[in-house]
Design a protein around this motif. Structure first.
Motif, PDB file in Angstrom:
ATOM      1  N   LEU A  48      40.713  34.773  35.466  1.00 38.23           N
ATOM      2  CA  LEU A  48      39.493  35.161  36.171  1.00 38.23           C
ATOM      3  C   LEU A  48      39.400  36.679  36.285  1.00 38.23           C
ATOM      4  CD1 LEU A  48      39.539  32.427  38.939  1.00 38.23           C
ATOM      5  CD2 LEU A  48      37.809  32.654  37.155  1.00 38.23           C
ATOM      6  N   ALA A  49      40.497  37.330  36.608  1.00 37.53           N
ATOM      7  CA  ALA A  49      40.490  38.787  36.712  1.00 37.53           C
ATOM      8  C   ALA A  49      40.135  39.422  35.377  1.00 37.53           C
ATOM      9  CB  ALA A  49      41.855  39.284  37.190  1.00 37.53           C
ATOM     10  N   ALA A  50      40.598  38.828  34.267  1.00 35.05           N
ATOM     11  CA  ALA A  50      40.270  39.350  32.941  1.00 35.05           C
ATOM     12  C   ALA A  50      38.785  39.245  32.645  1.00 35.05           C
ATOM     13  CB  ALA A  50      41.077  38.609  31.879  1.00 35.05           C
ATOM     14  N   ARG A  51      38.113  38.332  33.325  1.00 35.05           N
ATOM     15  CA  ARG A  51      36.662  38.168  33.160  1.00 35.05           C
ATOM     16  C   ARG A  51      35.888  38.925  34.240  1.00 35.05           C
ATOM     17  NH1 ARG A  51      35.293  32.190  31.014  1.00 35.05           N
ATOM     18  NH2 ARG A  51      37.144  31.787  29.748  1.00 35.05           N
ATOM     19  N   SER A  52      36.556  39.786  34.966  1.00 33.33           N
ATOM     20  CA  SER A  52      35.952  40.587  36.046  1.00 33.33           C
ATOM     21  C   SER A  52      35.419  39.709  37.165  1.00 33.33           C
ATOM     22  CB  SER A  52      34.838  41.496  35.496  1.00 33.33           C
ATOM     23  OG  SER A  52      35.363  42.423  34.581  1.00 33.33           O
ATOM     24  N   ILE A  53      36.115  38.619  37.433  1.00 38.06           N
ATOM     25  CA  ILE A  53      35.798  37.747  38.558  1.00 38.06           C
ATOM     26  C   ILE A  53      36.832  38.005  39.645  1.00 38.06           C
ATOM     27  CG2 ILE A  53      35.524  35.392  39.385  1.00 38.06           C
ATOM     28  CD1 ILE A  53      33.409  36.087  37.364  1.00 38.06           C
TER      29      ILE A  53
END
Length: 249
Positions: A48-53
């Motif tokens: 999720l962090a890699a998707r800017s979430i």
């Protein structure tokens, strides 16, 4: 309940329902046409962090009866519970934040990735009554959504009466008199609200994406039909990705 202050309007969530024949020959709703963000509920924090979430784990909702209410907590705390119920218990709520807004919310009942999704319904709603551009969801008129147990509404009413007694007035605004200070502690994004101290039954309250609108709720199920997760999509992202804002907004 009294009326509530509304946040800035930012349009209505748009979704399209498509119908495809099921294996049994009956009509079935193509959930992928209603939400492209369901993977948010299954991806790990690193993905999720890699998707800017940004992920917000806000605590557990206490479901005393297992009858879940998903609604605007200010104008619709008495909304009927969803038809599908879960075992009573304490279940974690996760918020998914993108572009500075709450993009979606989930409540997790068991581990695992759903093998299928279905639209969450309240009594009286019939999937077969939907036309191609329609879906069921809940209306938001105060810029907030929530998850709570159906029994918790009685505690909200009890808290309102307590505030009325404290103020010696029937003119009570639950948002101003109770929730505003609790929400402000989390930048108005969310609060795990307990209406009556010492009593089981709380409410996960969260900002509803762009604000007022109409938002779908989904059950994520395992192969046996057991609920794994409940998911609300506020239409802020597409394809579970927060790196590119939909429509260039």
């Amino acid at each position: 309940m009294s009326t509530w202050p509304m946040r800035t309007l930012r349009g209505l969530l748009c979704a399209v329902a498509a119908w495809v024949p099921s294996a049994a020959g009956a009509a079935a709703l193509d959930i992928s046409k209603l939400s492209s963000n369901l993977d948010l509920a299954s991806l790990g924090d690193a993905d999720l962090a890699a998707r800017s979430i940004n992920i917000l784990h806000i605590g557990n909702v206490e479901l005393t009866s297992g009858r879940v209410v998903a609604s605007d907590p200010l104008v619709g705390p008495d909304r009927p519970a969803l038809v599908r119920a879960v075992p009573p218990g304490d279940y974690p709520v996760t918020l998914y934040q993108a572009f500075g807004r709450i993009a979606a919310a989930s409540m997790r009942f068991a581990e695992g990735k759903p093998v299928r999704w279905e639209l969450a319904l309240i009594p009286g709603q019939d999937i077969n009554s939907l036309k191609n551009d329609e879906f069921f969801g809940y209306p938001v008129d105060a810029g907030l959504g929530c998850y709570m147990d159906a029994e918790t509404y009685a505690l909200i009413q009890q808290r309102e009466k307590q505030v009325q007694a404290e103020k010696a007035s029937s003119d009570v605004n639950y948002y101003d008199d109770v929730l505003a200070s609790e929400l402000s502690a989390n930048s108005d994004n969310y609060v795990m609200h307990r209406p009556v101290s010492g009593k089981r039954g709380n409410v996960a309250i969260f900002w509803s994406g762009w604000g007022d609108g109409f938002y779908p709720v989904f059950w994520g199920l395992d192969a046996s039909g057991r609920p794994l997760v409940l998911f609300t999509d506020f239409g802020v992202t597409e394809n579970a990705d927060g790196r590119h804002e939909p429509g260039g907004q």
